[in-house]
Design a protein around this motif. Structure first.
Motif, PDB file in Angstrom:
ATOM      1  N   ILE A  65       0.861  -1.195   0.000  1.00  0.00           N
ATOM      2  CA  ILE A  65       0.000   0.000   0.000  1.00  0.00           C
ATOM      3  C   ILE A  65       0.892   1.237   0.000  1.00  0.00           C
ATOM      4  O   ILE A  65       1.814   1.354   0.813  1.00  0.00           O
ATOM      5  CB  ILE A  65      -0.951   0.024   1.219  1.00  0.00           C
ATOM      6  CG1 ILE A  65      -1.901  -1.180   1.179  1.00  0.00           C
ATOM      7  CG2 ILE A  65      -1.743   1.335   1.251  1.00  0.00           C
ATOM      8  CD1 ILE A  65      -2.838  -1.246   2.367  1.00  0.00           C
ATOM      9  N   SER A  67       0.787   5.597  -0.259  1.00  0.00           N
ATOM     10  CA  SER A  67      -0.054   6.799  -0.143  1.00  0.00           C
ATOM     11  C   SER A  67       0.630   7.956  -0.851  1.00  0.00           C
ATOM     12  O   SER A  67       1.819   8.211  -0.649  1.00  0.00           O
ATOM     13  CB  SER A  67      -0.278   7.143   1.334  1.00  0.00           C
ATOM     14  OG  SER A  67      -1.083   8.301   1.457  1.00  0.00           O
ATOM     15  N   GLU A  85      -4.613   6.264  -2.181  1.00  0.00           N
ATOM     16  CA  GLU A  85      -3.814   5.063  -1.968  1.00  0.00           C
ATOM     17  C   GLU A  85      -3.663   4.280  -3.266  1.00  0.00           C
ATOM     18  O   GLU A  85      -4.598   4.219  -4.076  1.00  0.00           O
ATOM     19  CB  GLU A  85      -4.449   4.160  -0.903  1.00  0.00           C
ATOM     20  CG  GLU A  85      -4.318   4.694   0.511  1.00  0.00           C
ATOM     21  CD  GLU A  85      -4.837   3.708   1.543  1.00  0.00           C
ATOM     22  OE1 GLU A  85      -5.480   2.701   1.141  1.00  0.00           O
ATOM     23  OE2 GLU A  85      -4.603   3.919   2.742  1.00  0.00           O
ATOM     24  N   HIS A  87      -2.720   0.392  -4.254  1.00  0.00           N
ATOM     25  CA  HIS A  87      -2.558  -0.950  -3.710  1.00  0.00           C
ATOM     26  C   HIS A  87      -1.840  -1.831  -4.729  1.00  0.00           C
ATOM     27  O   HIS A  87      -2.268  -1.946  -5.879  1.00  0.00           O
ATOM     28  CB  HIS A  87      -3.906  -1.553  -3.351  1.00  0.00           C
ATOM     29  CG  HIS A  87      -4.561  -0.890  -2.179  1.00  0.00           C
ATOM     30  ND1 HIS A  87      -5.653  -1.418  -1.517  1.00  0.00           N
ATOM     31  CD2 HIS A  87      -4.284   0.284  -1.535  1.00  0.00           C
ATOM     32  CE1 HIS A  87      -6.015  -0.621  -0.533  1.00  0.00           C
ATOM     33  NE2 HIS A  87      -5.203   0.429  -0.526  1.00  0.00           N
TER      34      HIS A  87
END
Length: 268
Positions: A65, A67, A85, A87
């Motif tokens: 993950i 950000s 975010e 992923h």
């Protein structure tokens, strides 16, 4: 734009991830997009707000993950920003690093003797690997061997160094539970083992006339050896009842060690 973006591992640099759009109430405003935050260097965004990768990601080794902060600014430096975010998604990968660990193919081993082990790795966690022979250009000798699902290679025939070939070609593959695979070609060398001599015999009936002087040659022993260029040496076995009456040299020539009297020793 989406609240969460996704990216598969192992995609090349420049892979499209998503788009950002913004509006400005001022007519003819010029908008530009920039990335911020600790992960910003791993991604890129162009002047139209298109987000792409700036690195190749590995699901097994990298964080999954990320950000990022996306900021949109006009020509007067007025701006707005959002946090999103990204992923990282796993993708099944093929096995790799198929390697042969050889214990040695020696001649005369019984059928089923283990001679080698194959090992491979898989970047996917908890992958199950299966080994099997593969038909191909270098699989001519597959039938002379057995290969277990776990990569254990054993003999299917008995090999003889003196009469068989010295090298054998096999081809195999290793697959994971999703049928992703890799192949390998390998040469197995046949190794010599010392074979014992055989066919020990005399060249003629062993007879000696009585009262011959010590050292009289009365017989010749010969033997064969399947090993090329073998050097044979002959000795008399200790403990045999009458061996002390005779001597034998390294070439197999039998000689008397005592003067033998017929009336006392008519059968030795």
């Amino acid at each position: 734009s989406a609240s969460v973006f996704t990216l598969f591992e192992n995609e090349p640099v420049g892979t499209l991830i998503g788009d950002f759009n913004a509006t400005d109430p001022d007519p003819w405003a010029t908008l530009s997009y920039t990335l911020h935050g600790p992960s910003a260097h791993l991604f890129a965004i162009d002047s139209n707000g298109t987000l792409s990768s700036n690195s190749i990601f590995n699901f097994e080794n990298d964080p999954i993950i990320y950000s990022i902060v996306v900021r949109v600014s006009d020509e007067h430096n007025a701006s707005d920003s959002v946090t999103r975010e990204i992923h990282l998604l796993n993708r099944n990968e093929s096995p790799r690093d198929l390697a042969l660990i050889t214990q040695g193919l020696y001649e005369n081993l019984a059928v089923g003797s283990i001679i080698a082990e194959f090992n491979a790795s898989d970047p996917d966690a908890n992958a199950s690997l299966f080994y099997s022979f593969k038909e191909g250009n270098r699989s001519n000798d597959n039938g002379l061997f057995q290969l277990s699902n776990h990569g254990i290679l054993s003999t299917a025939v008995v090999f003889d160094y003196e009469s068989n070939r010295s090298s054998y070609s096999i081809q195999l593959s290793v697959s994971d539970e999703h049928n992703f695979s890799m192949e390998g070609n390998y040469s197995i060398s046949l190794l010599d083992n010392n074979d014992p001599p055989s066919d020990l015999n005399s060249t003629a009936p062993l007879q000696v006339a009585e009262n011959q002087p010590v050292g009289t040659v009365f017989g010749q022993l010969n033997a064969s050896d399947p090993d090329a260029n073998a050097t044979l040496a002959y000795t008399l076995v200790d403990g045999a009842m009458h061996n002390h009456f005779f001597t034998i040299d390294n070439n197999g020539s039998l000689r008397t060690a005592v003067k033998i009297d017929f009336e006392s020793n008519n059968s030795l």
